[in-house]
Design an enzyme around this catalytic site. Sequence first.
Site, PDB file in Angstrom:
ATOM      1  N   HIS A 102      -9.898   0.821  16.953  1.00  0.00           N
ATOM      2  CA  HIS A 102     -10.684  -0.282  16.392  1.00  0.00           C
ATOM      3  C   HIS A 102     -11.594  -0.774  17.516  1.00  0.00           C
ATOM      4  O   HIS A 102     -11.210  -0.743  18.684  1.00  0.00           O
ATOM      5  CB  HIS A 102      -9.819  -1.485  16.029  1.00  0.00           C
ATOM      6  CG  HIS A 102      -8.786  -1.260  14.980  1.00  0.00           C
ATOM      7  ND1 HIS A 102      -7.518  -0.865  15.257  1.00  0.00           N
ATOM      8  CD2 HIS A 102      -8.840  -1.432  13.637  1.00  0.00           C
ATOM      9  CE1 HIS A 102      -6.827  -0.788  14.131  1.00  0.00           C
ATOM     10  NE2 HIS A 102      -7.607  -1.127  13.141  1.00  0.00           N
ATOM     11  N   ASP A 105      -9.814  -3.121  19.909  1.00  0.00           N
ATOM     12  CA  ASP A 105      -8.702  -2.596  20.737  1.00  0.00           C
ATOM     13  C   ASP A 105      -9.228  -2.142  22.076  1.00  0.00           C
ATOM     14  O   ASP A 105      -8.575  -2.304  23.095  1.00  0.00           O
ATOM     15  CB  ASP A 105      -8.075  -1.319  20.152  1.00  0.00           C
ATOM     16  CG  ASP A 105      -7.614  -1.475  18.759  1.00  0.00           C
ATOM     17  OD1 ASP A 105      -7.100  -2.542  18.434  1.00  0.00           O
ATOM     18  OD2 ASP A 105      -7.764  -0.499  17.992  1.00  0.00           O
ATOM     19  N   GLU A 269      -1.244   6.465   4.443  1.00  0.00           N
ATOM     20  CA  GLU A 269      -0.236   6.118   5.453  1.00  0.00           C
ATOM     21  C   GLU A 269       1.138   6.042   4.807  1.00  0.00           C
ATOM     22  O   GLU A 269       1.327   5.367   3.799  1.00  0.00           O
ATOM     23  CB  GLU A 269      -0.610   4.783   6.109  1.00  0.00           C
ATOM     24  CG  GLU A 269       0.418   4.323   7.129  1.00  0.00           C
ATOM     25  CD  GLU A 269      -0.089   3.211   8.025  1.00  0.00           C
ATOM     26  OE1 GLU A 269      -1.291   3.214   8.354  1.00  0.00           O
ATOM     27  OE2 GLU A 269       0.722   2.356   8.389  1.00  0.00           O
ATOM     28  N   ASP A 308       5.669  -3.262   7.216  1.00  0.00           N
ATOM     29  CA  ASP A 308       5.054  -2.076   7.800  1.00  0.00           C
ATOM     30  C   ASP A 308       5.613  -1.901   9.217  1.00  0.00           C
ATOM     31  O   ASP A 308       5.014  -2.338  10.192  1.00  0.00           O
ATOM     32  CB  ASP A 308       3.531  -2.339   7.832  1.00  0.00           C
ATOM     33  CG  ASP A 308       2.696  -1.084   7.902  1.00  0.00           C
ATOM     34  OD1 ASP A 308       3.250   0.014   7.785  1.00  0.00           O
ATOM     35  OD2 ASP A 308       1.466  -1.211   8.062  1.00  0.00           O
ATOM     36  N   ASP A 340      -0.275   6.495  13.447  1.00  0.00           N
ATOM     37  CA  ASP A 340      -0.411   5.033  13.359  1.00  0.00           C
ATOM     38  C   ASP A 340       1.002   4.454  13.450  1.00  0.00           C
ATOM     39  O   ASP A 340       1.576   4.002  12.465  1.00  0.00           O
ATOM     40  CB  ASP A 340      -1.098   4.657  12.038  1.00  0.00           C
ATOM     41  CG  ASP A 340      -1.531   3.200  12.032  1.00  0.00           C
ATOM     42  OD1 ASP A 340      -1.220   2.491  13.006  1.00  0.00           O
ATOM     43  OD2 ASP A 340      -2.175   2.776  11.055  1.00  0.00           O
TER      44      ASP A 340
HETATM   45  C1  XLS Z   1      -2.397  -1.356   9.242  1.00  0.00           C
HETATM   46  C2  XLS Z   1      -3.216  -0.169   9.170  1.00  0.00           C
HETATM   47  C3  XLS Z   1      -4.219  -0.039  10.293  1.00  0.00           C
HETATM   48  C4  XLS Z   1      -5.283   0.941   9.965  1.00  0.00           C
HETATM   49  C5  XLS Z   1      -6.502   0.864  10.807  1.00  0.00           C
HETATM   50  O1  XLS Z   1      -1.411  -1.510   8.569  1.00  0.00           O
HETATM   51  O2  XLS Z   1      -2.378   0.935   9.091  1.00  0.00           O
HETATM   52  O3  XLS Z   1      -3.570   0.264  11.481  1.00  0.00           O
HETATM   53  O4  XLS Z   1      -4.801   2.235  10.031  1.00  0.00           O
HETATM   54  O5  XLS Z   1      -7.160  -0.329  10.648  1.00  0.00           O
HETATM   55 NI    NI Z   2      -3.028   2.925   9.257  1.00  0.00          NI
HETATM   56 NI    NI Z   3      -0.244   0.366   8.546  1.00  0.00          NI
END
Ligand code: XLS
Ligand code: NI
Ligand code: NI
Length: 437
Positions: A102, A105, A269, A308, A340
Amino acid sequence: MAKAAFPKIKKIQFDGPDSRNPLAFKHYNESEVVEGKTMKDHLRFSVVYWHTFRNPLSDPFGAGTAVRPWDDGTDSVKNAENRARVAFEFMEKLGNPYYAFHDRDVAPEGRTLAQSNKNFDAVVKVLKEEQQRTGIKLLWGTACLFANPRYMHGAATSCNADAFAYAAAQVKKALEVTKELGGEGYTFWGGREGYSTLWNTDLGREVDHLAQFLHMAVDYKKKIGFKGQFYIEPKPKEPTKHQYDSDAAACLNFLRAYGLKNHLKLNLETNHATLAGHTMQHEMEVAGSSDALGSIDANTGDELLGWDTDQFPTSIYLTTQCMLSLMKYGGFKTGGVNFDAKVRRESFEPVDLFHAHIGGMDAFARGLKIAAAIRKDGRLADFVKQRYSTWDSGIGEKIENGKTNFRELEKYIIKKGEPKLQSGRQEFLENLINEYI
Ligand code: XLS
Ligand code: NI
Ligand code: NI
């Protein structure tokens, strides 16, 4: 070059399945060829900057625990530049071909957008140098449109048009930078694009705004000649009560409704799938069957925790499912296996970052090998093909081709009588999969 951040760790090597060295791959052998392609090209591993280099390992009940000796604890550009070099030392030793970040980051946010952009440019210079030095490439870039208080109501779906405008300006810059770094993609993740309560929310208007935002991004992408793939990343909630891009099906509906389907693929994800009440396999099949399987954020949740948790994937069953679906739809055309994921709060030492990634890479390498073996065996695919065989000719073929109607079908079935019953053979198939795990 600066002092090594991981002086005791050498380049991680493939030692084979019998090795007991925690800092070696047991299964990921990047040059090994599987189904005509190297493991490296199948898996396209990517390290995320935000978790691996910026996560302090705090939780809602306690402070960060991460020990990162290279970090001087300030939010200076200098520290960010140094950290970028450390990140590349880590990735060079790990041997992943890609990374993702990002905007915020990699470089600190300034007091104004102009200052933030300047900070960003300074660090991008280092990233570019390090990419050239190591050959590591940018899988995708993204903008952080959720951490700053200005985005408390969302960014593209904020109630405030100025927050939308700010987000647009931020994405504009992030796209320029991603292009400059040769990024192969750009991801839109909802962040706070959703709501906390419907009492204060004009849902229809917010979703329209999200579509307008993405159309403007598509236009700007064309304008600057950025060739990377756009992704949208489904997630149902957290921190919002409901996020608009809640799962693969909701994203596809949104993209189709607003004429965006040709411009974005999905970045799926695992832990988001779990939060949506789905399996990753489900999400991959929904995306793959709509030709929208773009990339995966490879992590896993905890079955007993409802948020998460972004853990590193270690389940061979999971990685086998991912690889079977991925290979069925032709593998990555863009995208990759993007970790991630973050180490646990108790795993605070730098070496834990290596253990985590090595484990994830090995788990996916095994998934790949197992999936290839199951495909070679052929019984699974044959079973599915056979299960649908009534559609390959006769009345089934006619239905699929739109060549019949209710009246004809009534006549047909009155003559034919009851359909023949067929077993789904779930247990047989589960056993078959287990033969290879
Ligand atoms: C958060 C998301 C984030 C995205 C990127 O839960 O997984 O990390 O992958 O913004
Ligand atoms: Ni993500
Ligand atoms: Ni995530």
